[in-house]
Enzyme design. Structure first.
Site, PDB file in Angstrom:
ATOM      1  N   LYS A  71      15.291   8.686  57.833  1.00 37.25           N
ATOM      2  CA  LYS A  71      16.280   8.715  56.746  1.00 37.25           C
ATOM      3  C   LYS A  71      16.306   7.369  56.019  1.00 37.25           C
ATOM      4  O   LYS A  71      16.324   7.314  54.796  1.00 37.25           O
ATOM      5  CB  LYS A  71      17.661   9.073  57.309  1.00 37.25           C
ATOM      6  CG  LYS A  71      17.742  10.522  57.775  1.00 37.25           C
ATOM      7  CD  LYS A  71      18.947  10.846  58.640  1.00 37.25           C
ATOM      8  CE  LYS A  71      18.874  12.304  59.112  1.00 37.25           C
ATOM      9  NZ  LYS A  71      19.936  12.709  60.007  1.00 37.25           N
ATOM     10  N   GLN A 127      25.145  10.279  62.545  1.00 37.39           N
ATOM     11  CA  GLN A 127      24.133  11.082  63.233  1.00 37.39           C
ATOM     12  C   GLN A 127      24.750  11.829  64.425  1.00 37.39           C
ATOM     13  O   GLN A 127      25.443  11.231  65.247  1.00 37.39           O
ATOM     14  CB  GLN A 127      22.980  10.167  63.696  1.00 37.39           C
ATOM     15  CG  GLN A 127      21.796  10.891  64.296  1.00 37.39           C
ATOM     16  CD  GLN A 127      21.061  11.787  63.303  1.00 37.39           C
ATOM     17  OE1 GLN A 127      21.037  11.545  62.105  1.00 37.39           O
ATOM     18  NE2 GLN A 127      20.465  12.858  63.802  1.00 37.39           N
ATOM     19  N   ASP A 184      26.318  14.817  54.183  1.00 35.04           N
ATOM     20  CA  ASP A 184      25.895  15.863  55.126  1.00 35.04           C
ATOM     21  C   ASP A 184      26.527  17.213  54.763  1.00 35.04           C
ATOM     22  O   ASP A 184      26.051  18.260  55.202  1.00 35.04           O
ATOM     23  CB  ASP A 184      26.378  15.505  56.544  1.00 35.04           C
ATOM     24  CG  ASP A 184      25.256  15.011  57.445  1.00 35.04           C
ATOM     25  OD1 ASP A 184      24.095  15.396  57.211  1.00 35.04           O
ATOM     26  OD2 ASP A 184      25.564  14.256  58.377  1.00 35.04           O
TER      27      ASP A 184
HETATM   28  N1  GUN Z   1      21.701  15.946  63.874  1.00 34.66           N
HETATM   29  C1  GUN Z   1      20.794  16.919  63.681  1.00 34.66           C
HETATM   30  N2  GUN Z   1      20.757  17.289  62.387  1.00 34.66           N
HETATM   31  C2  GUN Z   1      21.670  16.536  61.742  1.00 34.66           C
HETATM   32  C3  GUN Z   1      22.098  16.461  60.385  1.00 34.66           C
HETATM   33  O1  GUN Z   1      21.632  17.182  59.495  1.00 34.66           O
HETATM   34  N3  GUN Z   1      23.063  15.547  60.115  1.00 34.66           N
HETATM   35  C4  GUN Z   1      23.600  14.752  61.084  1.00 34.66           C
HETATM   36  N4  GUN Z   1      24.557  13.892  60.727  1.00 34.66           N
HETATM   37  N5  GUN Z   1      23.230  14.801  62.358  1.00 34.66           N
HETATM   38  C5  GUN Z   1      22.267  15.695  62.673  1.00 34.66           C
END
Ligand code: GUN
Length: 292
Positions: free
Chosen positions: A53, A97, A120
């Site tokens: 990311k 996350q 998100d």
């Molecule tokens: N963990 C797995 N997929 C995601 C996601 O799309 N966003 C976040 N914040 N955590 C994750």
């Protein structure tokens, strides 16, 4: 039937190229989009996702900050960091996350993120906007799948879409997005009886359960589009999806590979949502043109 393997890596590269220009235009107006990624603990898979990311942000010239907290950090500490990011004008998007350590309530953390920075799309306000057909931020993985379908010329209108897995992150928002595009949607969960009977009815099949090679060739209708959201690491270190890709070759019309399918699109949509958040924030902060 010839099965087309959808190249998520190539598509993600093209989409990022398009959004780089929008990001640069904003930066030129003194509003460089900024993303904060918060990670608690040192789960290796989460760390790898966060690295991707941050790298995607750098690729598009976005400002990014990685906030790292130890696994034993308290919920109060995490909430305090989020409050600071909510108030930081250089940050337009905040991502925490998941999963979080067990002693931290993810719902309370998500609720603490300013909805206009919730790239998100997990905040209940944004979930509600999506559910009522007025999305502000669509969650990145299902948004990436929708863009993939669009770019492949696959229109969900009046198709039967079957989603296996009803998580808040993928399955539920995926159902809402497909529904908003006119699909008839079946959302399967771990209690669904005779799963294969459902999957065999799908024109578009989305597998998002985290069970290696759950979807086999006999579970797919000839000509169906198969989207594999799963990322599972086997004991030998190999990454596989929720679909037995080799087994659906020759049956499906399209399939997404793992790796190189949905994954790169997810990261791309995070950057897209961050640029959108910055555009909205900077637009809101600009003095209005005087009426003539
Ligand atoms: N963990 C797995 N997929 C995601 C996601 O799309 N966003 C976040 N914040 N955590 C994750």
């Amino acid at each position: 039937m010839q099965t087309r393997i959808i190249d998520g890596t190539g598509l993600a590269r093209r989409v990022r190229e398009e959004w780089r220009e929008r990001a640069q235009a904003l930066a030129g107006r003194g509003c460089r989009p900024g993303l904060a990624v918060v990670i608690v603990g040192d789960d290796p898979a989460s760390r790898a996702y966060v690295r991707n990311k941050i790298r995607a942000c750098a690729e598009l010239g976005l400002h990014s900050e990685q906030v790292e907290l130890p696994a034993e950090a308290s919920e109060a500490e995490l909430l305090a960091r989020i409050a600071a990011l909510n108030a930081d004008p250089a940050i337009h998007g905040i991502l925490v996350q998941l999963p979080l350590p067990k002693h931290i309530a993810a719902e309370r953390v998500i609720l603490a993120i300013a909805p206009e920075k919730d790239v998100d799309g997990f905040h209940p306000l944004n979930v509600g906007l999506l559910a009522t057909g007025h999305p502000r931020f669509a969650p990145c993985t299902p948004a990436g799948v929708m863009l993939m379908l669009e770019r492949e010329g696959i229109d969900p209108w009046a198709k039967h879409a079957v989603i296996v897995g009803a998580s808040n992150i993928v399955g539920k928002p995926m159902a809402l997005l497909l529904l908003s595009r006119g699909a008839t949607v079946t959302l399967c969960n771990s209690k669904t009886r005779d799963l294969a009977a459902h999957t065999r009815a799908a024109d578009i099949l989305v597998a998002a359960v985290g069970r290696p090679k759950l979807v086999t060739g006999d579970m797919v209708k000839p000509g169906a589009v198969v989207i594999d959201v799963g990322i599972n690491r086997l004991a030998d270190g190999k990454l596989v999806g929720d679909v037995d890709t080799a087994a659906v070759m020759g049956v499906a019309s399209h399939v997404t590979p793992v790796p190189g399918g949905v994954g790169p699109m997810t990261v791309t949509m995070l950057v897209v949502n961050t640029v959108l958040a910055a555009e909205r924030a900077c637009e809101a902060g600009r003095p209005k043109e005087p009426a003539t």
